[in-house]
Design an enzyme around this catalytic site. Structure first.
Site, PDB file in Angstrom:
ATOM      1  N   PHE A 140       1.904  49.289  20.242  1.00  0.00           N
ATOM      2  CA  PHE A 140       0.864  49.148  18.673  1.00  0.00           C
ATOM      3  C   PHE A 140       0.548  49.609  17.718  1.00  0.00           C
ATOM      4  O   PHE A 140       0.912  49.058  16.762  1.00  0.00           O
ATOM      5  CB  PHE A 140      -0.721  48.870  19.360  1.00  0.00           C
ATOM      6  CG  PHE A 140      -1.629  50.165  20.162  1.00  0.00           C
ATOM      7  CD1 PHE A 140      -1.246  50.591  21.482  1.00  0.00           C
ATOM      8  CD2 PHE A 140      -1.443  50.578  19.574  1.00  0.00           C
ATOM      9  CE1 PHE A 140      -1.965  51.048  21.963  1.00  0.00           C
ATOM     10  CE2 PHE A 140      -2.526  52.001  19.394  1.00  0.00           C
ATOM     11  CZ  PHE A 140      -2.449  52.886  20.911  1.00  0.00           C
ATOM     12  N   TYR A 150      -6.264  85.290  16.970  1.00  0.00           N
ATOM     13  CA  TYR A 150      -5.598  84.201  17.370  1.00  0.00           C
ATOM     14  C   TYR A 150      -6.329  84.123  19.232  1.00  0.00           C
ATOM     15  O   TYR A 150      -5.783  83.157  19.894  1.00  0.00           O
ATOM     16  CB  TYR A 150      -3.951  85.086  18.248  1.00  0.00           C
ATOM     17  CG  TYR A 150      -2.603  83.850  18.609  1.00  0.00           C
ATOM     18  CD1 TYR A 150      -2.122  83.207  18.125  1.00  0.00           C
ATOM     19  CD2 TYR A 150      -2.863  84.264  19.961  1.00  0.00           C
ATOM     20  CE1 TYR A 150      -1.250  82.399  18.894  1.00  0.00           C
ATOM     21  CE2 TYR A 150      -2.582  83.601  20.941  1.00  0.00           C
ATOM     22  CZ  TYR A 150      -1.585  82.899  20.448  1.00  0.00           C
ATOM     23  OH  TYR A 150      -0.645  81.931  21.259  1.00  0.00           O
ATOM     24  N   PHE A 153      -8.402  52.941  28.246  1.00  0.00           N
ATOM     25  CA  PHE A 153      -7.915  53.109  26.758  1.00  0.00           C
ATOM     26  C   PHE A 153      -6.885  53.625  27.035  1.00  0.00           C
ATOM     27  O   PHE A 153      -5.913  53.846  28.200  1.00  0.00           O
ATOM     28  CB  PHE A 153      -9.199  53.860  26.731  1.00  0.00           C
ATOM     29  CG  PHE A 153      -8.525  54.198  24.924  1.00  0.00           C
ATOM     30  CD1 PHE A 153      -9.112  53.302  24.186  1.00  0.00           C
ATOM     31  CD2 PHE A 153      -7.454  55.399  24.821  1.00  0.00           C
ATOM     32  CE1 PHE A 153      -8.560  53.185  22.480  1.00  0.00           C
ATOM     33  CE2 PHE A 153      -7.300  55.411  22.946  1.00  0.00           C
ATOM     34  CZ  PHE A 153      -8.142  55.165  22.216  1.00  0.00           C
ATOM     35  N   THR A 154      -6.334  52.891  26.085  1.00  0.00           N
ATOM     36  CA  THR A 154      -4.198  52.610  25.404  1.00  0.00           C
ATOM     37  C   THR A 154      -4.039  54.388  25.887  1.00  0.00           C
ATOM     38  O   THR A 154      -3.368  54.691  26.937  1.00  0.00           O
ATOM     39  CB  THR A 154      -4.304  52.520  24.348  1.00  0.00           C
ATOM     40  OG1 THR A 154      -4.857  53.865  23.186  1.00  0.00           O
ATOM     41  CG2 THR A 154      -4.465  51.486  23.995  1.00  0.00           C
ATOM     42  N   ASP A 189     -14.706  60.203  30.098  1.00  0.00           N
ATOM     43  CA  ASP A 189     -14.358  60.126  28.877  1.00  0.00           C
ATOM     44  C   ASP A 189     -15.506  59.804  28.209  1.00  0.00           C
ATOM     45  O   ASP A 189     -16.352  58.703  27.715  1.00  0.00           O
ATOM     46  CB  ASP A 189     -13.184  59.343  28.852  1.00  0.00           C
ATOM     47  CG  ASP A 189     -12.858  59.084  27.234  1.00  0.00           C
ATOM     48  OD1 ASP A 189     -13.304  59.595  26.327  1.00  0.00           O
ATOM     49  OD2 ASP A 189     -11.594  58.141  26.584  1.00  0.00           O
ATOM     50  N   LYS A 221     -14.800  61.380  17.141  1.00  0.00           N
ATOM     51  CA  LYS A 221     -15.645  60.506  16.854  1.00  0.00           C
ATOM     52  C   LYS A 221     -17.055  60.934  17.318  1.00  0.00           C
ATOM     53  O   LYS A 221     -18.100  61.414  15.805  1.00  0.00           O
ATOM     54  CB  LYS A 221     -15.547  59.392  18.005  1.00  0.00           C
ATOM     55  CG  LYS A 221     -14.190  58.707  17.778  1.00  0.00           C
ATOM     56  CD  LYS A 221     -12.631  59.048  18.167  1.00  0.00           C
ATOM     57  CE  LYS A 221     -12.056  58.267  18.935  1.00  0.00           C
ATOM     58  NZ  LYS A 221     -10.072  58.801  18.749  1.00  0.00           N
ATOM     59  N   ARG A 273      -7.036  45.075  18.933  1.00  0.00           N
ATOM     60  CA  ARG A 273      -7.096  45.044  20.349  1.00  0.00           C
ATOM     61  C   ARG A 273      -6.864  44.113  21.443  1.00  0.00           C
ATOM     62  O   ARG A 273      -8.114  43.128  21.688  1.00  0.00           O
ATOM     63  CB  ARG A 273      -8.479  46.281  20.573  1.00  0.00           C
ATOM     64  CG  ARG A 273      -8.455  46.898  18.990  1.00  0.00           C
ATOM     65  CD  ARG A 273      -8.227  48.240  20.633  1.00  0.00           C
ATOM     66  NE  ARG A 273      -6.781  48.246  20.072  1.00  0.00           N
ATOM     67  CZ  ARG A 273      -6.429  49.836  20.221  1.00  0.00           C
ATOM     68  NH1 ARG A 273      -7.311  51.119  20.612  1.00  0.00           N
ATOM     69  NH2 ARG A 273      -5.387  50.057  20.870  1.00  0.00           N
TER      70      ARG A 273
HETATM   71  N1  F0G Z   1     -10.760  58.081  23.777  1.00  0.00           N
HETATM   72  C1  F0G Z   1     -11.662  57.146  23.926  1.00  0.00           C
HETATM   73  C2  F0G Z   1     -12.232  56.195  24.036  1.00  0.00           C
HETATM   74  C3  F0G Z   1     -10.340  56.998  22.308  1.00  0.00           C
HETATM   75  O1  F0G Z   1     -11.156  56.031  21.493  1.00  0.00           O
HETATM   76  C4  F0G Z   1      -9.983  57.637  21.674  1.00  0.00           C
HETATM   77  C5  F0G Z   1      -9.291  57.235  21.016  1.00  0.00           C
HETATM   78  C6  F0G Z   1      -9.094  58.516  23.090  1.00  0.00           C
HETATM   79  C7  F0G Z   1      -9.313  58.463  23.882  1.00  0.00           C
HETATM   80  C8  F0G Z   1      -8.143  59.622  22.367  1.00  0.00           C
HETATM   81  O2  F0G Z   1      -8.170  60.886  21.261  1.00  0.00           O
HETATM   82  O3  F0G Z   1      -6.987  60.700  19.590  1.00  0.00           O
HETATM   83  O4  F0G Z   1      -8.280  62.013  20.049  1.00  0.00           O
HETATM   84  O5  F0G Z   1      -5.949  61.549  20.867  1.00  0.00           O
HETATM   85  N2  F0G Z   1      -8.984  56.554  20.061  1.00  0.00           N
HETATM   86  C9  F0G Z   1      -8.771  56.019  18.492  1.00  0.00           C
HETATM   87  C10 F0G Z   1      -9.467  54.633  18.798  1.00  0.00           C
HETATM   88  C11 F0G Z   1      -7.287  56.202  18.447  1.00  0.00           C
HETATM   89  O6  F0G Z   1      -9.327  54.315  17.037  1.00  0.00           O
HETATM   90  O7  F0G Z   1      -9.489  54.358  19.056  1.00  0.00           O
HETATM   91  P1  F0G Z   1      -7.635  61.325  20.375  1.00  0.00           P
END
Ligand code: F0G
Length: 463
Positions: free
Chosen positions: A450, A73, A125-126, A216, A259, A383
């Site tokens: 989305f 832990y 980014f979303t 990021d 990624k 997108r």
């Molecule tokens: N920043 C970027 C540039 C991303 O592409 C993503 C996730 C995140 C942050 C968030 O990370 O999913 O680990 O919480 N992108 C995915 C995509 C969902 O399909 O582009 P996460």
């Protein structure tokens, strides 16, 4: 001498069967999914290009490391293994693991943003923007204008427009800027990189005004590859060297390890700022778990440490980006409109020019992603206007200039024959594009719509 083919720097040890479906089955599946590819069952998908997130094939070494994960832990050995890898590859002082990237964004936004402060980003980014806005921050787009034109060729289309940054600081004052949130390789701009020279300018600007730079760094290895290929003075440097130099220009970063880092789950926050790290360690216990595991299992930390080392191998990253280029070039050769130049993690179909007869209000990118699935079982992602959501103040739809369909290539998963199948389907759809009609939205969730929005066809054109 003719140029020789360069093959993948690995061979395949384990395979996973793919399921094929009939057009009738796919029509039923997409209807049931409300014409939203996020809502399809993966069993109904043939080639899954929804995302490169968490879809990586891990190496035999990564799998073997999972067996030696320390599941204690607190104070687990696997944390220190990961910390050593992060120090070696990224070079930041502090590491706070999180269950995925958005959790690191959550902590960063909570700690670093006061309501009413601006967060400049090279495009949004979303999830990042959602976290900024949840705590009362204001997203400010500082990407160069070239990024918003799919036809303009520019080697570093993700670059920050320094004049836009300067104007913002002149207008609101440096104390109203929470931090600069820069993404090396901009996902929403089509996987477009930033240059080292531009990041040096960003660093100098931040130093002048006492503002922090938080990357990021989710796809920063792909960015390092583009710097090696395109920026003067970097041709003879290794990806590892370039990556480390790029990281040295920031005060910290958030990362989705799903990624670049070659694992199926994970993320982290890393920083040189002692105060920021201390606050993040206080909050990570509330939201994720102990600061030595942050919502991950010991085995996940081991796989991640190994993934960090593999991601900066020159042969691997070259092969990864070349596969994306292989698919993109096929589409370019056939005249299919895509985002130019080809990006690092995906080929983006330009839905505005692919389906010029469908107005943005009828979601051309959403429509094209659904039509591609019906045609061949290939799953892509919208997108465009659906992803861009609504303005939190006015409630109006954000109307992004880019209306794209992302064909995202998972790492080390598909072969170039799979890419041929994808290209053939896109080309045939393009030849019959006039038959494709638009959609209307029938269900809209409040945030990150989305993922779960539902649609209906304006007329039954896909049948
Ligand atoms: N920043 C970027 C540039 C991303 O592409 C993503 C996730 C995140 C942050 C968030 O990370 O999913 O680990 O919480 N992108 C995915 C995509 C969902 O399909 O582009 P996460």
């Amino acid at each position: 001498m003719k140029t020789r083919t360069i093959a993948e720097p690995y061979k395949i040890k384990m395979v996973e069967s793919l399921k094929t479906t009939t057009r009738e089955q796919r029509l039923a599946a997409i209807k049931e999914a409300g014409y939203n590819t996020f809502l399809l069952k993966s069993d109904d998908v043939y080639i899954d290009l929804l995302t490169d997130s968490g879809t990586t094939a891990m190496s035999d070494v990564q799998w073997s490391k999972m067996m030696i994960g320390d599941e204690s832990y607190a104070g687990a050995r696997s944390f220190y293994t990961l910390e050593a890898a992060m120090h070696e590859i990224y070079g930041f002082k502090h590491l706070i693991p999180t269950h995925q990237g958005r959790a690191a964004e959550h902590l960063t936004s909570l700690i670093r943003i006061q309501p009413g402060q601006y967060v400049p980003m090279n495009m949004y980014f979303t999830t990042t923007r959602a976290h900024v806005e949840r705590v009362g921050g204001i997203f400010f787009d500082c990407i160069i204008d070239e990024a918003k034109d799919t036809k303009v060729i520019h080697p570093f289309k993700g670059n920050v427009d320094m004049a836009k940054l300067q104007k913002l600081v002149d207008e609101v004052g440096p104390e109203q800027i929470a931090y600069l949130n820069i993404a090396p390789c901009v996902n929403m701009a089509g996987g477009q990189p930033v240059s080292m020279a531009n990041m040096r300018e960003v660093r100098a600007f931040a130093d002048k005004y006492g503002i922090a730079v938080i990357y990021d760094a989710t796809r920063a290895v792909e960015n390092a590859y583009f710097i090696q290929q395109r920026e003067a003075g970097y041709q003879d440097k290794t990806i590892k060297e370039i990556f480390r130099e790029l990281m040295s220009l920031a005060d910290g970063c958030t990362v989705s390890s799903k990624k670049d880092n070659l694992v199926n789950i994970g993320g982290f926050l890393a920083t040189n700022d002692d105060g920021f790290a201390r606050r993040a360690k206080e909050l990570v216990v509330v939201f994720e778990g102990m600061p030595t595991y942050g919502g991950l299992a010991g085995r996940d930390l081991e796989a991640l440490a190994q993934g960090m080392r593999e991601m900066v191998e020159d042969a691997y990253i070259a092969s990864r980006v070349r596969q994306v280029e292989y698919l993109g070039q096929k589409l370019i050769d056939a005249g299919v409109p895509i985002m130019l130049p080809i990006g690092g993690h995906a080929v983006f179909l330009d839905a505005t020019n692919f389906l010029p007869h469908i107005p943005q209000d009828n979601f051309p990118a959403q429509t094209l992603a659904a039509a591609l699935y019906v045609d061949s079982g290939v799953r892509a992602m919208e997108r465009g206007m659906v992803s861009a959501g609504r303005d939190p103040k006015t409630g109006e739809n954000n109307r992004p200039k880019l209306e794209l369909v992302r064909l995202t290539i998972p790492r080390r998963v598909y072969t170039n024959l799979h890419m041929d199948v994808v290209a053939e389907s896109c080309i045939e759809l393009y030849e019959n594009r006039h038959k494709i009609k638009g959609l209307t939205m029938t269900y809209e969730p409040d945030s990150l719509r989305f993922f779960q929005a539902r649609f209906e066809e304006l007329e039954p054109a896909m049948a």
